[in-house]
Design a protein around this motif. Sequence first.
Motif: not given
Length: 732
Positions: A695-711
């Motif tokens: 849930e924390d990671l999904l709240e990150l903005p899509d512009s964050d380049p680390e969002k999906w690698p972390q997910i």
Amino acid sequence: MSSPNPRKIVFIVLLSFFAFLLGVITGYFSRPVHKDSSQKLLEKLNRDGDWHLFEQFKEHVDTGYIDKVVRDLTRRPGLAGTPQQKKNAEYIFDLWQQEGLKAEIVQYNVLLSYPKGNHTNKVSLYDASGRELFTSKPQEKVLVDEEAPEEVVQPFNAYSPSGLVKGDLVYVNYGRAEDFKRLKEAGINVSGKIALARYGKIFRGNKVKFAEENGAKGVILYSDPADYCSPGDERYFPGGMWLPGSGVQRGNVVVVKGDQSTQGYPSTNYSYRPSEEEMSKQFPSIPCHPIGYDDAYFLLSSLVSGEVWQDWQGSLNFTYHLTGLLDNRTVQMDIQNENVYRPIYNVIAKISGTIEADRAVIIGCHRDAWVYGAVDPISGTAILMETARIFAKIYRSGWRPRRSIVLCSWDAEEYGLLGSYEWVEDNMKWLQNEAVTYVNIDTGIAGNYTFSSRTVPLLHDAVYKATMELPSPYDSSITLYQDWRSKSESRNELLPHPKIQPIGAGSDHTPFIALVGIPSTYSKYIGYIVDGKVIPINDYPLYHTRYEQYELLKMIDPGYTLAKIVTLFNCELIRQLVDARILPLNVRTYAGVIALNSRRLEKLRTAFTENNVEYDEFLASTERLKTAARIFHQKIVHLDQNNPLQVRMINDKLQSVERAFIVPEGLPLRPMYRHLLQSPSGLNYYGGTGFPGLEDLLELPDSDPEKWPQIRKHITILTHSIYSLATFLERD
């Protein structure tokens, strides 16, 4: 005839004596006593708990004792770090010693927060010329006789930084993430302004965190009568249970719990303490201050721009607006707080088990309060003390528990669970190996309407079973379970039981479950029914105010009927956990909840696919866990329960289930919370969610380049943990 040889006679006598002695020894060791003692030992190991013990619980409950504890502990304010709190610890210690319990006081030196010196924290309103139009009251009105009114701390938010800030005001409703998002979508800029938020819905620390992230330079919190009063009912304290206009909710605003100066380690005399500058990064960077709704009236009524949405309107008698102070007025916050080291005192007692003494069921409640704390936590402390007294009494009468019981009175919970956190960190190793469950009490009686529980899925069955053994406090012809089910707003999604909420992190169970992985539960009475009507309010109206006094608890529970029921519930739940040959932990329920939560992510399937997230494998792991859990419980059904080694092996597995989701590195964005499933929600510290790290990671903005690698990485960790637990359950 020759005379007998004396030496020969002596030899024959000695030979005969040794022959006789050898016969006695041989006979002694060849008798069937060894077999009998082995049988007795086996019977002892295989004994079931006394299922009739509940009748003794009912006979022994003493509401007079409950009332005595409540009266004694609400005479003076019980703020952590004060001399009175040390006296209260000694009071608990003495009562447990009198009951024959082996007790100890455990001290830690922690960082606490108070208003600075003689400074009065305040919020003021100025006109364009700088003339003061209004200043918030320095203290709540005294409405009933108080033994030590001078000991009442002024309203403040612990760990708020000091600051003198001045500027425009913006109303942010409850200060939730979605509230700030809605303001942004409406073109309302929070940056550089002071945010005014009403209490309720989420933890106050999250409100401050979201305001800070949106650029606010200060936060003012208030309790709106829409949330803390009953429309049309003017029975305010002391004439009733509703919040007077001067009532102010105190509370801490830190989202990482435990002593801020020793995170991850106990606050002992050898502990390393970082510098003030280092620690300041752990606290909010903007000041925060609470006020009553009488004072909030002057601020809200000065806003004139942008009428609020209907669901943002409170109950003060005018139309709320979002921003734009009338006639260029400005708001000023003048906050001076200080963080200081003070000793705190936990009181710990133990009743040793006789068969599995190295396995412990822990029950605890905090003892400190912001002021008098009749509801939070003294209603719970009185229940803890009565529970301890009952078990001590039946122990003296001959009952012996299979497993050990550890009783805990925590200090400094209100500052962020400091007492329980430091003790858990101090005893981490043996807790990891020996703790079976933790039963939390805290606010035992927060209302008079219905039973409620926040519990990990492993313990759902045990909670339901305990309530099925108890009569309803309002109708003895039905059980507490039936009463609870009839009043539950929703049902358990796996079975037609009353809804049990996720455990969240609003009390002392947090370090046990989120740090160590010890199955935990927290149950209480909630909600209000007045004049036959259910009142839909948040929590209880006088929460953390000066008015949470003895008289309030007596209004809610006049004859301690509810306190008696909650005491019996805790006694029966502990009896199950302590005496059951097979621990009452249901892995099937846990597996079902995990699978259900994983399927709720189906709406994200497209996004997962586009970003190469292994969602299907994640789903497959949850299905395998469901199968493994079903087969594992079938093994329990067919288990030879007269084989103590097999029983111990099964119990060890059950005890280890929750630990399977503890990861040393913690959640991706909140490393101090180590449980993949039972850590608090990042959006609301009080609440729980299916997969908090995700849930924390999904709240990150899509512009964050680390969002999906972390997910992708976190889904891998979740999948691995679930598969690992399934494999663990499958092994013989």
